[in-house]
Motif scaffolding. Structure first.
Motif, mmCIF file in Angstrom:
data_model
loop_
_atom_site.group_PDB
_atom_site.id
_atom_site.type_symbol
_atom_site.label_atom_id
_atom_site.label_comp_id
_atom_site.label_asym_id
_atom_site.label_seq_id
_atom_site.Cartn_x
_atom_site.Cartn_y
_atom_site.Cartn_z
ATOM 1 N N ALA A 179 0.825 -1.205 0.000
ATOM 2 C CA ALA A 179 0.000 0.000 0.000
ATOM 3 C C ALA A 179 0.858 1.254 0.000
ATOM 4 C CB ALA A 179 -0.926 -0.002 1.221
ATOM 5 N N SER A 180 1.917 1.246 0.771
ATOM 6 C CA SER A 180 2.841 2.378 0.814
ATOM 7 C C SER A 180 3.454 2.624 -0.555
ATOM 8 C CB SER A 180 3.941 2.121 1.845
ATOM 9 O OG SER A 180 4.907 3.152 1.821
ATOM 10 N N GLY A 181 3.903 1.559 -1.202
ATOM 11 C CA GLY A 181 4.490 1.686 -2.533
ATOM 12 C C GLY A 181 3.497 2.226 -3.545
ATOM 13 N N CYS A 182 2.240 1.807 -3.434
ATOM 14 C CA CYS A 182 1.209 2.275 -4.362
ATOM 15 C C CYS A 182 0.914 3.760 -4.171
ATOM 16 C CB CYS A 182 -0.067 1.455 -4.175
ATOM 17 S SG CYS A 182 0.050 -0.226 -4.833
ATOM 18 N N VAL A 183 0.931 4.223 -2.926
ATOM 19 C CA VAL A 183 0.715 5.642 -2.665
ATOM 20 C C VAL A 183 1.841 6.464 -3.282
ATOM 21 C CG1 VAL A 183 0.549 7.433 -0.892
ATOM 22 C CG2 VAL A 183 -0.619 5.249 -0.556
ATOM 23 N N LYS A 216 -6.000 16.712 -7.169
ATOM 24 C CA LYS A 216 -5.443 17.542 -6.101
ATOM 25 C C LYS A 216 -6.318 17.545 -4.841
ATOM 26 C CE LYS A 216 -2.316 18.760 -9.092
ATOM 27 N NZ LYS A 216 -0.969 18.122 -9.081
ATOM 28 N N SER A 217 -7.119 16.485 -4.671
ATOM 29 C CA SER A 217 -7.948 16.393 -3.470
ATOM 30 C C SER A 217 -7.145 15.908 -2.269
ATOM 31 C CB SER A 217 -9.147 15.476 -3.717
ATOM 32 O OG SER A 217 -8.730 14.178 -4.096
ATOM 33 N N ILE A 218 -5.960 15.364 -2.535
ATOM 34 C CA ILE A 218 -4.992 15.029 -1.490
ATOM 35 C C ILE A 218 -3.672 15.664 -1.902
ATOM 36 C CG2 ILE A 218 -3.721 13.188 -0.312
ATOM 37 C CD1 ILE A 218 -6.081 11.339 -0.792
ATOM 38 N N SER A 219 -3.044 16.392 -1.010
ATOM 39 C CA SER A 219 -1.793 17.072 -1.350
ATOM 40 C C SER A 219 -0.618 16.107 -1.310
ATOM 41 C CB SER A 219 -1.535 18.218 -0.370
ATOM 42 O OG SER A 219 -1.252 17.718 0.927
ATOM 43 N N VAL A 220 0.444 16.481 -1.988
ATOM 44 C CA VAL A 220 1.647 15.638 -2.021
ATOM 45 C C VAL A 220 2.239 15.437 -0.623
ATOM 46 C CG1 VAL A 220 4.026 15.478 -2.857
ATOM 47 C CG2 VAL A 220 2.200 16.159 -4.424
ATOM 48 N N PRO A 221 2.400 16.480 0.198
ATOM 49 C CA PRO A 221 2.941 16.266 1.548
ATOM 50 C C PRO A 221 2.109 15.299 2.387
ATOM 51 C CG PRO A 221 3.028 18.584 0.990
ATOM 52 C CD PRO A 221 2.216 17.929 -0.083
ATOM 53 N N VAL A 222 0.791 15.435 2.299
ATOM 54 C CA VAL A 222 -0.088 14.537 3.057
ATOM 55 C C VAL A 222 0.060 13.099 2.548
ATOM 56 C CG1 VAL A 222 -2.498 13.938 3.535
ATOM 57 C CG2 VAL A 222 -1.750 16.322 3.681
ATOM 58 N N ALA A 223 0.124 12.938 1.223
ATOM 59 C CA ALA A 223 0.275 11.605 0.635
ATOM 60 C C ALA A 223 1.608 10.979 1.033
ATOM 61 C CB ALA A 223 0.162 11.690 -0.886
ATOM 62 N N ALA A 247 2.088 7.544 3.046
ATOM 63 C CA ALA A 247 2.921 6.450 2.546
ATOM 64 C C ALA A 247 3.968 6.051 3.578
ATOM 65 C CB ALA A 247 3.603 6.866 1.239
ATOM 66 N N PHE A 248 4.569 7.039 4.228
ATOM 67 C CA PHE A 248 5.593 6.754 5.237
ATOM 68 C C PHE A 248 5.016 5.957 6.402
ATOM 69 C CE2 PHE A 248 7.688 7.832 9.244
ATOM 70 C CZ PHE A 248 8.992 7.430 8.968
ATOM 71 N N VAL A 249 3.859 6.370 6.877
ATOM 72 C CA VAL A 249 3.230 5.682 8.013
ATOM 73 C C VAL A 249 2.892 4.233 7.643
ATOM 74 C CG1 VAL A 249 1.194 5.602 9.507
ATOM 75 C CG2 VAL A 249 2.327 7.786 9.052
ATOM 76 N N LEU A 250 2.293 4.049 6.469
ATOM 77 C CA LEU A 250 1.961 2.696 6.012
ATOM 78 C C LEU A 250 3.214 1.836 5.910
ATOM 79 C CD1 LEU A 250 -0.602 3.517 3.152
ATOM 80 C CD2 LEU A 250 -1.130 2.426 5.342
ATOM 81 N N GLY A 251 4.246 2.387 5.273
ATOM 82 C CA GLY A 251 5.482 1.637 5.085
ATOM 83 C C GLY A 251 6.189 1.346 6.392
ATOM 84 N N PHE A 252 6.242 2.323 7.281
ATOM 85 C CA PHE A 252 6.916 2.137 8.568
ATOM 86 C C PHE A 252 6.263 1.019 9.375
ATOM 87 C CE2 PHE A 252 7.466 3.065 13.101
ATOM 88 C CZ PHE A 252 8.852 3.128 13.179
ATOM 89 N N ILE A 253 4.952 1.033 9.429
ATOM 90 C CA ILE A 253 4.238 -0.010 10.181
ATOM 91 C C ILE A 253 4.425 -1.368 9.510
ATOM 92 C CG2 ILE A 253 1.980 -0.831 10.957
ATOM 93 C CD1 ILE A 253 1.082 2.093 11.102
ATOM 94 N N GLY A 254 4.289 -1.408 8.175
ATOM 95 C CA GLY A 254 4.428 -2.674 7.448
ATOM 96 C C GLY A 254 5.804 -3.287 7.586
ATOM 97 N N PHE A 255 6.844 -2.492 7.357
ATOM 98 C CA PHE A 255 8.210 -3.000 7.477
ATOM 99 C C PHE A 255 8.517 -3.413 8.922
ATOM 100 C CE2 PHE A 255 9.163 -0.516 3.495
ATOM 101 C CZ PHE A 255 9.589 -1.604 2.741
#
Length: 292
Positions: free
Chosen positions: A50-54, A78-85, A89-97
């Motif tokens: 999921a992190s990679g897909c984001v 642009k309904s989600i900004s790049v910083p928020v995305a 992605a970081f949160v998803l990846g951090f938890i997954g790894f």
């Protein structure tokens, strides 16, 4: 709002990788399934994917706005900004790894890292935009989840892990090209040099036949090396024979897009049934053929 964040993770890809991770796990488990380990492995792998897909959505904004099937994605609108995305992605990846490192094992973690780096770095940032060999690169990341599932149980990279890694990577090729033929105009408009666009649909059909034969040859190795039983030999080859048949009739297809859609959908059915079949087509005890 939650729906936007869910679709940013590409649920279709998540489901596909969930199924292949399950397949690798079931093959290695040999009928003795540790359901807690299975749940943890599936969760960790899904979050990493999921992190990679984001991240891929962030990278592909310029491409996605040129393709009909992707032009309504949140990053394009642009309904989600790049910083928020990126934080998402970081949160998803951090938890997954973290899950794979602390509660599974180093092999599962390693292949999650390989899959993530190849998908984000080598595929999304580089080869997808520059070469017809993009699909080969992408197939490496696509073949990582079943190996994560396998090594979560086996705690080693053996011949079985190698065979499913190569086999599932080979499956990715016709599967991905089918999407590109079905959505040919989208890929052409976006300037993506995938094989059907960069060369021709006819050449792609020829290579699909070749890769299906290679896919069959490699995964039959699971039986030859003693990882699966005769039921695997029968079911796998029956499923693959029909996929091969679909690839052959593609040469006489009056409508390439309709044929490609059927060919693509069957590829999904095949890999799903193959992965689930490992719940009863395993051979126990499996041979101890560690590679590292």
């Amino acid at each position: 709002m939650l729906k936007k964040y869910l679709f940013l993770t590409k649920p279709g890809i998540l489901f596909g990788n969930f199924v292949t991770t399950l397949g690798g796990f079931l093959l290695a488990a040999q009928g003795s399934v540790d359901f807690l380990l299975l749940l943890i492995t599936l969760l960790g792998t899904t979050l990493v994917v999921a992190s990679g897909c984001v991240v891929n959505n962030i990278i592909d904004q310029d491409i996605d706005q040129k393709m009909q099937r992707t032009q309504n994605r949140a990053m394009v609108k642009k309904s989600i900004s790049v910083p928020v995305a990126l934080v998402y992605a970081f949160v998803l990846g951090f938890i997954g790894f973290s899950i794979l490192w602390f509660w599974v094992n180093e092999y599962a973690f390693l292949f999650a890292v390989i899959g993530f780096v190849v998908y984000v770095g080598f595929y999304s940032l580089w080869t997808k935009r520059t070469t017809i060999h993009q699909t080969i690169v992408g197939s490496i990341s696509g073949a990582a989840p079943p190996v994560i599932g396998y090594t979560a149980v086996a705690n080693q990279f053996d011949m079985g892990a190698l065979l499913i890694f190569i086999g599932y990577a080979l499956w990715q090729m016709p599967h991905s090209w089918a999407i590109a033929i079905y959505r040919f105009d989208d890929y052409k408009n976006a300037g993506i040099p995938i094989l059907p666009v960069a060369r021709s649909i006819y050449r792609t059909k020829i290579e699909c036949v070749i890769y299906i034969l290679l896919f069959a040859a490699v995964l039959n190795g699971l039986y030859c090396f003693g990882y699966t039983n005769v039921f695997f030999l029968i079911t796998f080859n029956a499923l693959t024979a029909y996929w091969f048949y679909l690839s052959i009739i593609g040469f006489k297809a009056e409508n390439d897009q309709l044929w490609a859609k059927r060919f693509f959908l069957y590829s999904v059915i095949l890999i799903t049934l193959l992965s689930l079949s490992f719940s009863f087509t395993y051979q126990s005890p499996a041979p101890n053929l560690p590679l590292f």
